[in-house]
Design a protein around this motif. Structure first.
Motif, PDB file in Angstrom:
ATOM      1  N   ALA A   1       0.821  -1.209   0.000  1.00  0.00           N
ATOM      2  CA  ALA A   1       0.000   0.000   0.000  1.00  0.00           C
ATOM      3  C   ALA A   1       0.855   1.258   0.000  1.00  0.00           C
ATOM      4  CB  ALA A   1      -0.927  -0.008   1.208  1.00  0.00           C
ATOM      5  N   ALA A   2       1.997   1.202   0.680  1.00  0.00           N
ATOM      6  CA  ALA A   2       2.882   2.364   0.766  1.00  0.00           C
ATOM      7  C   ALA A   2       3.613   2.653  -0.537  1.00  0.00           C
ATOM      8  CB  ALA A   2       3.895   2.160   1.885  1.00  0.00           C
ATOM      9  N   SER A   3       3.490   1.753  -1.513  1.00  0.00           N
ATOM     10  CA  SER A   3       4.207   1.935  -2.776  1.00  0.00           C
ATOM     11  C   SER A   3       3.335   2.518  -3.883  1.00  0.00           C
ATOM     12  CB  SER A   3       4.750   0.581  -3.259  1.00  0.00           C
ATOM     13  OG  SER A   3       3.716  -0.204  -3.848  1.00  0.00           O
TER      14      SER A   3
ATOM     15  N   SER B   1       8.002  -1.192 -18.743  1.00  0.00           N
ATOM     16  CA  SER B   1       8.596  -0.326 -17.711  1.00  0.00           C
ATOM     17  C   SER B   1       8.665  -1.054 -16.380  1.00  0.00           C
ATOM     18  CB  SER B   1       7.795   0.973 -17.568  1.00  0.00           C
ATOM     19  OG  SER B   1       7.691   1.656 -18.794  1.00  0.00           O
ATOM     20  N   ILE B   2       9.052  -2.320 -16.414  1.00  0.00           N
ATOM     21  CA  ILE B   2       9.048  -3.152 -15.209  1.00  0.00           C
ATOM     22  C   ILE B   2      10.195  -2.773 -14.282  1.00  0.00           C
ATOM     23  CG2 ILE B   2       9.338  -5.511 -14.357  1.00  0.00           C
ATOM     24  CD1 ILE B   2       7.846  -6.488 -16.787  1.00  0.00           C
ATOM     25  N   GLN B   3       9.881  -2.724 -12.995  1.00  0.00           N
ATOM     26  CA  GLN B   3      10.888  -2.419 -11.993  1.00  0.00           C
ATOM     27  C   GLN B   3      10.721  -3.373 -10.811  1.00  0.00           C
ATOM     28  OE1 GLN B   3      11.768   1.679 -11.286  1.00  0.00           O
ATOM     29  NE2 GLN B   3      10.413   2.371 -12.921  1.00  0.00           N
TER      30      GLN B   3
ATOM     31  N   ALA C   1      17.052  -0.023  -5.259  1.00  0.00           N
ATOM     32  CA  ALA C   1      17.858  -0.341  -4.082  1.00  0.00           C
ATOM     33  C   ALA C   1      17.076  -1.147  -3.052  1.00  0.00           C
ATOM     34  CB  ALA C   1      18.376   0.949  -3.447  1.00  0.00           C
ATOM     35  N   GLY C   2      15.753  -0.949  -2.986  1.00  0.00           N
ATOM     36  CA  GLY C   2      14.931  -1.701  -2.061  1.00  0.00           C
ATOM     37  C   GLY C   2      14.973  -1.166  -0.643  1.00  0.00           C
ATOM     38  N   LEU C   3      14.451  -1.964   0.294  1.00  0.00           N
ATOM     39  CA  LEU C   3      14.334  -1.547   1.684  1.00  0.00           C
ATOM     40  C   LEU C   3      14.846  -2.652   2.601  1.00  0.00           C
ATOM     41  CD1 LEU C   3      13.125   0.487   3.807  1.00  0.00           C
ATOM     42  CD2 LEU C   3      11.018  -0.874   3.673  1.00  0.00           C
ATOM     43  N   VAL C   4      15.755  -2.297   3.515  1.00  0.00           N
ATOM     44  CA  VAL C   4      16.196  -3.223   4.559  1.00  0.00           C
ATOM     45  C   VAL C   4      15.194  -3.128   5.700  1.00  0.00           C
ATOM     46  CG1 VAL C   4      18.024  -3.826   6.169  1.00  0.00           C
ATOM     47  CG2 VAL C   4      18.607  -2.938   3.901  1.00  0.00           C
TER      48      VAL C   4
ATOM     49  N   ALA D   1       5.385   7.009   2.374  1.00  0.00           N
ATOM     50  CA  ALA D   1       5.493   6.192   1.165  1.00  0.00           C
ATOM     51  C   ALA D   1       6.771   5.367   1.220  1.00  0.00           C
ATOM     52  CB  ALA D   1       5.497   7.077  -0.074  1.00  0.00           C
ATOM     53  N   LEU D   2       6.754   4.231   0.555  1.00  0.00           N
ATOM     54  CA  LEU D   2       7.947   3.397   0.461  1.00  0.00           C
ATOM     55  C   LEU D   2       9.062   4.195  -0.213  1.00  0.00           C
ATOM     56  CD1 LEU D   2       8.346   0.348   1.187  1.00  0.00           C
ATOM     57  CD2 LEU D   2       8.035  -0.113  -1.251  1.00  0.00           C
ATOM     58  N   PRO D   3      10.275   4.221   0.345  1.00  0.00           N
ATOM     59  CA  PRO D   3      11.356   4.986  -0.284  1.00  0.00           C
ATOM     60  C   PRO D   3      11.537   4.623  -1.753  1.00  0.00           C
ATOM     61  CG  PRO D   3      12.057   4.164   1.856  1.00  0.00           C
ATOM     62  CD  PRO D   3      10.719   3.534   1.572  1.00  0.00           C
ATOM     63  N   GLU D   4      11.642   5.638  -2.601  1.00  0.00           N
ATOM     64  CA  GLU D   4      11.826   5.475  -4.052  1.00  0.00           C
ATOM     65  C   GLU D   4      10.559   5.046  -4.774  1.00  0.00           C
ATOM     66  OE1 GLU D   4      15.103   2.752  -4.916  1.00  0.00           O
ATOM     67  OE2 GLU D   4      16.091   4.436  -5.879  1.00  0.00           O
ATOM     68  N   SER D   5       9.493   4.664  -4.050  1.00  0.00           N
ATOM     69  CA  SER D   5       8.355   4.048  -4.721  1.00  0.00           C
ATOM     70  C   SER D   5       7.634   4.993  -5.667  1.00  0.00           C
ATOM     71  CB  SER D   5       7.348   3.522  -3.679  1.00  0.00           C
ATOM     72  OG  SER D   5       6.818   4.581  -2.902  1.00  0.00           O
TER      73      SER D   5
END
Length: 254
Positions: free
Chosen positions: A24-26, A185-187, A218-221, A242-246
């Motif tokens: 949801a945060a993305s 545009s897949i990520q 980079a994703g999230l730890v 929001a999710l970082p970078e999302s």
């Protein structure tokens, strides 16, 4: 989300994990846009999404009647002070989606601005859970994640996003299915359990009609070495950020 969402669960059986909150945060939705969630369960993802983005409306699809009833109860518990709710739930068993769903979105062609799902991905060859709701939520016994992706591409607007949270082992099949069904545009956005540990979960984002290059973010730890959530994870899970970078995972246009 720091008490912003009231969420009841069944006392036994399947319990909601971090996946719907992270998903949801993305979602890069804006005021007035609509979001469809397949397999919404008791409503965790949609409730977190609308708490973070009050101008968004959501529709959830759920196969289990008792879980659907619990989702409706959770939606009422999180209604606005005037009793208004911004989420509806519909009975559906993926990959079959009822055509009358088109009446629940204001777009001209009955599609949604964004689609999201945390589909069942546990191997059908493993030992099945004795709990029927847990089997339905987790096991790919009767349907595979790519079946969900194939069905959901028919319900998103051109330029809209499709977001899936699933096991890393399923990501290649989901990506291939999305490419074969008009998406691009897949990520990929990995969730690392701890720094230096292999990711088990990944967020896959695509744009319907997108033509951008593939990107690995980079994703999230999620956790520190002592098991505590990292500060970045806390900001998402507790503070509702929001999710970082999302928001840069895609650039939808309608």
């Amino acid at each position: 989300m720091g008490g912003r969402v009231r969420y009841d669960q069944f006392t036994e059986g399947y319990r909601t994990g971090l996946e719907p909150v992270l998903m949801a945060a993305s979602i890069p939705a804006k005021d007035g846009e609509t979001v469809l969630e397949a397999g919404c369960g008791a409503g965790a993802a949609l409730l977190c999404l609308t708490a973070r983005l009050p101008g968004v409306r959501g529709v959830g699809l759920e196969a289990d009647p008792e879980t659907l009833a619990l989702a409706e109860r959770n939606i009422r518990a999180n209604a606005d002070p005037d009793g208004e709710t911004r989420i509806q739930v519909v009975h559906a068993h993926l990959p079959d989606i009822p055509k009358n769903l088109r009446a629940l979105t204001p777009t001209a062609n009955g599609r949604f601005h964004h689609v999201m799902a945390n589909p069942p991905w546990h191997s059908a060859h493993g030992t099945p859970s004795p709990d029927s709701r847990r089997r339905l939520a987790l096991s790919a016994e009767t349907t595979a994640p790519e079946d969900w992706a194939r069905a959901l591409t028919k319900w998103v607007l051109p330029g809209g996003t499709l977001t899936f949270v699933l096991s890393v082992a399923s990501a290649d099949r989901i990506c291939r299915t999305l490419l074969e069904n008009g998406c691009g545009s897949i990520q990929l956005y990995p969730f690392w359990p701890r720094a230096g540990r292999e990711a088990k979960l990944v967020l896959v984002r695509a744009v319907y009609g997108g033509r951008g290059i593939f990107r690995l973010r980079a994703g999230l730890v999620l956790h520190e070495t002592d098991g505590r959530f990292t500060a970045a994870a806390e900001r998402v899970l507790r503070d509702g950020e929001a999710l970082p970078e999302s928001q840069n995972l895609s650039r939808p246009c309608f």
